[in-house]
Design an enzyme around this catalytic site. Structure first.
Site, PDB file in Angstrom:
ATOM      1  N   GLU A  16       0.192  -1.292   5.476  1.00 21.96           N
ATOM      2  CA  GLU A  16       1.258  -0.990   6.426  1.00 21.96           C
ATOM      3  C   GLU A  16       1.093   0.427   6.954  1.00 21.96           C
ATOM      4  OE1 GLU A  16       5.169   0.666   7.769  1.00 21.96           O
ATOM      5  OE2 GLU A  16       3.897   1.354   6.130  1.00 21.96           O
TER       6      GLU A  16
ATOM      7  N   ASP B 177       0.824  -1.211   0.000  1.00 23.19           N
ATOM      8  CA  ASP B 177       0.000   0.000   0.000  1.00 23.19           C
ATOM      9  C   ASP B 177       0.854   1.256   0.000  1.00 23.19           C
ATOM     10  OD1 ASP B 177       0.797  -0.679   2.706  1.00 23.19           O
ATOM     11  OD2 ASP B 177      -0.547   0.894   3.406  1.00 23.19           O
TER      12      ASP B 177
HETATM   13 ZN   LIG Z   1       6.800   2.074   4.010  1.00 25.66          ZN
END
Ligand SMILES: [Zn+2]
Length: 427
Positions: free
Chosen positions: A187, A92
């Site tokens: 993340e 992401d």
């Molecule tokens: Zn990162």
């Protein structure tokens, strides 16, 4: 490789791989309960599974929370004695800046000077703000067009890991043990790692390839806590409120105004911790304030927590009709607490970085990583550079050399793990 013998190149350049991944929108969203937080992350996940299959990693699969898992089989007879090393990157991109329709631009043979991004000429990557550019003459600088982020955080890490797999496949003479690979969603909001299956991943230790710069090894994260302060007042119709209404908004304002200005993220750097009021809500009846506490030492966090409680009691003394309550939650802990028991992880990363012709520097990261979560679930995981700069920004950039050198470092890394005597890694 360290003896200078030629290696065959990968079937596809790391720049070409990176460019393909950067074009896929994988922006994640904060405050979304589902994982992945955005459906677009599935597209990259599925593509990466297909590409791993094409690289003869047949067990690659995509979990129901959009984690790509795979294991590269060892090419050693005695592989049973070589520990499984994990390589992890996230799919992401940050929610703060758009990651849709990223137009990757390659500024070939950079000859110095500021780089004006053509999609929005107010976006200028200047030498003054990015002195690292002075070391990049002759390199191919890779940027977005100024209207989006680039996504080298962390698609550079993904491209480098896959190019490592490709390079190993082209060069069976390079010894390596089993390599566990994972590409994670979400993340940035921090939620994607929670469903990570450490046991099934099967690594003895791992590295996230998610750090800025070239040659930087991150062996520390913050200790992190979150304080939620609740101010309870009393609402009533304002027309008949005299002597009755207690407005909690004033208590919140009083509290915020007492936070020391020299203890904020905008006024600290290096090893100094901070307190960071990030969000909240205001209503007459009840107001809340969420504050991040960050320090490299638990004693520093304890001191911050004490300070917030003192401020709360000062505000309480000034506005006795408001009830103030504070709740503190641990978010993650400094990975150094665990990594100091496993010095070989950092030593191996330093050696791999040197063999790639780079100068290793070991430093703390003023943040948290997926590795912080994994480290405290039994998988020691420092963070390694991926060559990128200016994460979460329209001025994000990486370079051909950064992508290639990081890949070279990873090829050395798995080789060093295989060549070292196994005993230090026995757990
Ligand atoms: Zn990162």
């Amino acid at each position: 490789m360290e003896d200078g013998s030629a290696t065959r190149p990968p079937t596809e350049s790391v720049v070409a791989r990176f460019t393909r991944y950067a074009a896929i929108d994988t922006q994640s969203a904060d405050d979304v309960r589902s994982v992945p937080s955005t459906p677009t992350q599935w597209e990259l996940g599925r593509l990466l599974v297909d590409e791993l299959h094409e690289l003869d990693v047949p067990d690659a699969w995509l979990s129901d929370t959009c984690v790509v898992y795979a294991t590269v089989p060892p090419n050693l007879d005695e592989a049973a004695h070589v520990p499984v090393v994990g390589l992890i990157a996230h799919m992401d991109t940050a929610s703060a800046v758009s990651g849709a329709n990223v137009k990757v631009m390659i500024h070939s043979d950079y000859q110095g000077g500021d780089i004006v991004l053509p999609g929005d000429p107010t976006q200028v990557i200047s030498v003054a703000e990015n002195p690292v550019l002075s070391d990049m003459l002759g390199d191919d600088i890779i940027t977005a067009d100024g209207t989006t982020l680039l996504g080298s955080d962390d698609k550079a890490g993904i491209a480098e890991i896959l190019t490592t797999v490709d390079t190993l496949r082209q060069n069976p003479q390079i010894r390596h043990g089993p390599i566990a690979i994972a590409f994670t969603p979400d993340e940035e909001p921090g939620s994607g790692i929670e469903a990570f299956d450490v046991l099934r991943f099967g690594a003895a230790f791992a590295y996230t390839i998610d750090g800025q710069g070239l040659g930087v090894i991150y062996d520390e994260t913050w200790h992190a806590r979150t304080a939620t302060v609740t101010f309870s007042g009393r609402n009533t119709h304002p027309g008949t409120a005299k002597g009755i209404l207690v407005n909690s908004v004033f208590a919140l304002a009083d509290f915020v105004s007492r936070l020391p200005p020299d203890m904020l993220p905008e006024t600290t750097d290096g090893r100094a911790g901070f307190v960071h009021p990030t969000r909240g809500s205001i209503e007459v009846e009840e107001s809340t304030l969420v504050i991040g506490l960050r320090d490299f030492e638990t004693s520093g966090l304890d001191a911050q927590e004490r300070l917030l409680r003192e401020i709360a009691s000062d505000t309480q003394a000034r506005l006795p009709d408001v009830r103030i309550a504070m709740e503190v939650r641990e978010m993650y802990r400094n990975i150094k607490d665990v990594l100091k028991e496993h010095p070989h992880l950092i030593e191996t990363a330093i050696e791999a970085t040197r063999r790639a012709g780079l100068t290793p520097t070991v430093q703390p990261i003023r943040g948290g990583t997926d590795g912080a979560y994994l480290t405290f679930r039994g998988l020691p995981t420092p963070d390694l550079f991926n060559g990128g700069c200016n994460y979460h920004s329209k001025q994000e950039f990486t370079s051909r050399r950064g992508l290639e050198k990081t890949t070279e470092m990873l090829v050395h890394l798995v080789q060093i793990v295989a060549d070292k005597t196994p005993s230090p890694y026995d757990r």
